[in-house]
Each structure stands twice: as structure tokens, then as C-alpha cells.
Design a protein around this motif. Structure first.
Motif, PDB file in Angstrom:
ATOM      1  N   VAL A  12       0.855  -1.178   0.000  1.00 39.89           N
ATOM      2  CA  VAL A  12       0.000   0.000   0.000  1.00 39.89           C
ATOM      3  C   VAL A  12       0.888   1.223   0.000  1.00 39.89           C
ATOM      4  CG1 VAL A  12      -1.832   1.231   1.213  1.00 39.89           C
ATOM      5  CG2 VAL A  12      -1.744  -1.272   1.282  1.00 39.89           C
ATOM      6  N   GLY A  14       2.664   4.504   0.647  1.00 34.54           N
ATOM      7  CA  GLY A  14       2.648   5.434   1.765  1.00 34.54           C
ATOM      8  C   GLY A  14       2.370   4.811   3.109  1.00 34.54           C
ATOM      9  N   VAL A  15       2.090   3.519   3.164  1.00 32.77           N
ATOM     10  CA  VAL A  15       1.780   2.853   4.422  1.00 32.77           C
ATOM     11  C   VAL A  15       2.983   2.026   4.869  1.00 32.77           C
ATOM     12  CG1 VAL A  15       0.264   1.202   5.581  1.00 32.77           C
ATOM     13  CG2 VAL A  15      -0.666   2.769   3.885  1.00 32.77           C
ATOM     14  N   THR A  51      -5.386   9.531   8.212  1.00 30.06           N
ATOM     15  CA  THR A  51      -4.309   9.407   7.221  1.00 30.06           C
ATOM     16  C   THR A  51      -4.236   7.985   6.689  1.00 30.06           C
ATOM     17  OG1 THR A  51      -3.017  11.169   8.261  1.00 30.06           O
ATOM     18  CG2 THR A  51      -1.824   9.628   6.845  1.00 30.06           C
ATOM     19  N   ASN A  54      -7.235   7.239   4.405  1.00 28.24           N
ATOM     20  CA  ASN A  54      -7.050   7.828   3.078  1.00 28.24           C
ATOM     21  C   ASN A  54      -6.144   6.964   2.216  1.00 28.24           C
ATOM     22  OD1 ASN A  54      -8.474  10.475   2.855  1.00 28.24           O
ATOM     23  ND2 ASN A  54      -7.296  10.962   4.680  1.00 28.24           N
ATOM     24  N   GLN A  55      -5.037   6.532   2.773  1.00 30.33           N
ATOM     25  CA  GLN A  55      -4.082   5.719   2.021  1.00 30.33           C
ATOM     26  C   GLN A  55      -4.690   4.385   1.614  1.00 30.33           C
ATOM     27  OE1 GLN A  55      -1.113   5.755   5.077  1.00 30.33           O
ATOM     28  NE2 GLN A  55      -0.020   7.514   4.235  1.00 30.33           N
ATOM     29  N   GLU A  58      -7.384   4.753  -1.211  1.00 24.62           N
ATOM     30  CA  GLU A  58      -6.764   4.913  -2.518  1.00 24.62           C
ATOM     31  C   GLU A  58      -6.197   3.597  -3.025  1.00 24.62           C
ATOM     32  OE1 GLU A  58      -3.924   8.076  -2.363  1.00 24.62           O
ATOM     33  OE2 GLU A  58      -5.389   9.549  -1.660  1.00 24.62           O
TER      34      GLU A  58
END
Length: 254
Positions: A12, A14-15, A51, A54-55, A58
């Protein structure tokens, strides 16, 4: 039954890799006969849940209470995450008629706190549209859990036949507010007014509202081409589908 899922199976953007994913046991698929479904999920009750939400959104995840999930079926990939490009959306003639037909309705955003009035509308909706389904035996306590137990920014959009607070309630959408749009978690409405096409209208109204607020997308969950119950989402063009880690126009699948 759940089990720990190999985190390397889920990349994922940004995670952090420390996020733990789990997978459910196999159960009959509610959309495709003869198929079994499994879901991968993780918990949102941790630092910076908005946050993370959101990630994950997406990346094709959906929210249920404090859990984010997406299909993890080993032999089927029919469920495709879709979202409407609100900035480029233009209603069809039929959709424009639906908007005009419901011009008398008033949308009111309220805090995600379950009410008995909402619950009564939900029960009528379930009896009419989903009798015998997984939610048909839901009591008020379970409904309150579905609505109230959210660690992220969430609203209930109520649709009423007039501006008064006690005007008849005809539709409700449990909606998450993301940094790039609305995510329609669950909707229900008065099925005794079929000429209003309230299910379609609430999606159209979310698209219109997203554009007004400068939010580029409305997330509609999963589209399943082979399922009449889910294929209706194709009508909201331009529609984007998640292909791996890239969102692209759904028209390429036609």
C-alpha cells in the motif's frame, strides 16, 4: 476464523510495512453463485486513523466500523474498486431527470449517531430489498455500532422532504470524508417511492456535492461486471477502476 496474512502480499503506497493485515475464512460469495470469498483487513484504531484510511481507500480498501478491508479471494478477482471522477462528471438525460425529480429534497449532514428514525427506514429498506440477507436480522444495537463506531471523519447525509427537522426522512447515506473525495459506505432509502430512484439520486447528489467542495472523487466500493446488483455503478461515467496500483478509466474494460 481469521489468520495473520503475510504483509508482503499487500503493498500500500505510503503505508509502513509494520501494518498488520489479517484474512477471514472462506464464506459463500453474496454476488457470484458458486464462488467463495475471503477478505483481508486491518484495524484503523491506531495513530493517525484518517491518514491511514485515506491511504488504504486509494489502495482499494473499504471501511466497516473500525476495520478497513478488501477482497482477498485466491481464485477470483471479479471485485474491482471504482470511483467517479466528479470533476468531469456530466449527468445523462435520465440522470438529469432524476435530479430534477428530487429537487424538493433537502440534504442535511449530521454527526454519525444512529437514531430510531434512521433505523426504522433501514428496516423497511432491508425487508423490501434484502430480505434474508446478512443484515436482515440487524437490531438497533448493531445498527448503532455500524454508524457510531468510526475512528475517521464520517457524516450521515439525511435526505428529507422539506427543510424542517421533522420532515419525512426518505434517504440516508453513511459517508466517509476523504482528502480526495467522499466514500459512500452504506446507503438506504424509502423503497415505497420508486419513481424517485433514490439510490441513484443519492449517488448523483454526492457527485454534485463533491464537485462543490473541490473533492475530485466519489468512491462507490466494488464493481462486479458479472453481478447485476453491482454492475449499475458503470452508469456513473467517467468511472475509474483500480488496476493494480493505478486508477484508470473503466472504459478500457469494455
Amino acid at each position: 476464523m481469521t489468520m495473520k496474512l503475510d504483509e508482503s502480499l499487500f503493498t500500500v503506497p505510503g503505508v509502513g510495512r509494520g501494518l498488520r493485515f489479517y484474512v477471514t475464512g472462506a464464506t459463500p460469495c453474496p454476488y457470484l453463485d458458486g464462488q467463495m470469498e475471503r477478505k483481508a483487513f486491518t484495524h484503523l484504531n491506531q495513530s493517525a486513523p484518517d491518514t491511514l484510511h485515506n491511504q488504504l481507500s486509494e489502495a482499494g480498501f473499504r471501511r466497516s466500523q473500525s476495520v478497513a478491508y478488501r477482497p482477498a479471494c485466491p481464485s477470483c478477482n471479479a471485485c474491482r474498486s471504482v470511483r467517479v471522477d466528479a470533476s468531469q462528471f456530466s449527468p445523462s438525460r435520465n440522470q438529469d431527470r432524476i435530479l430534477k425529480r428530487n429537487a424538493d429534497l433537502v440534504r442535511r449532514p449530521v454527526a454519525p449517531k444512529a437514531t430510531r428514525e434512521q433505523f426504522r427506514l433501514l428496516k423497511r429498506y432491508l425487508v423490501s430489498r434484502h430480505e434474508g440477507g446478512g443484515m436482515s436480522d440487524m437490531g438497533f444495537r448493531e445498527f448503532a455500532g455500524m454508524v457510531n463506531e468510526t475512528p475517521v471523519q464520517t457524516l450521515m447525509f439525511e435526505y428529507r422532504e422539506g427543510p424542517e427537522e421533522d420532515a419525512p426522512l426518505v434517504g440516508v447515506s453513511l459517508t466517509d470524508v476523504l482528502r480526495d473525495g467522499f466514500s459512500m459506505v452504506y446507503t438506504f432509502f424509502d423503497t415505497r417511492q420508486p419513481k424517485r430512484s433514490l439510490g441513484t439520486y443519492m449517488i448523483l447528489d454526492h457527485i454534485r456535492s463533491a464537485e462543490d467542495y473541490g473533492l475530485p472523487h466519489v468512491y462507490l466500493g466494488y464493481w462486479i461486471k458479472q453481478s447485476p446488483k453491482m454492475d449499475y455503478k458503470r452508469r456513473f461515467q467517467p468511472l475509474e477502476v483500480l488496476d493494480g496500483a493505478v486508477w484508470r478509466p473503466l472504459e478500457e474494460d469494455k
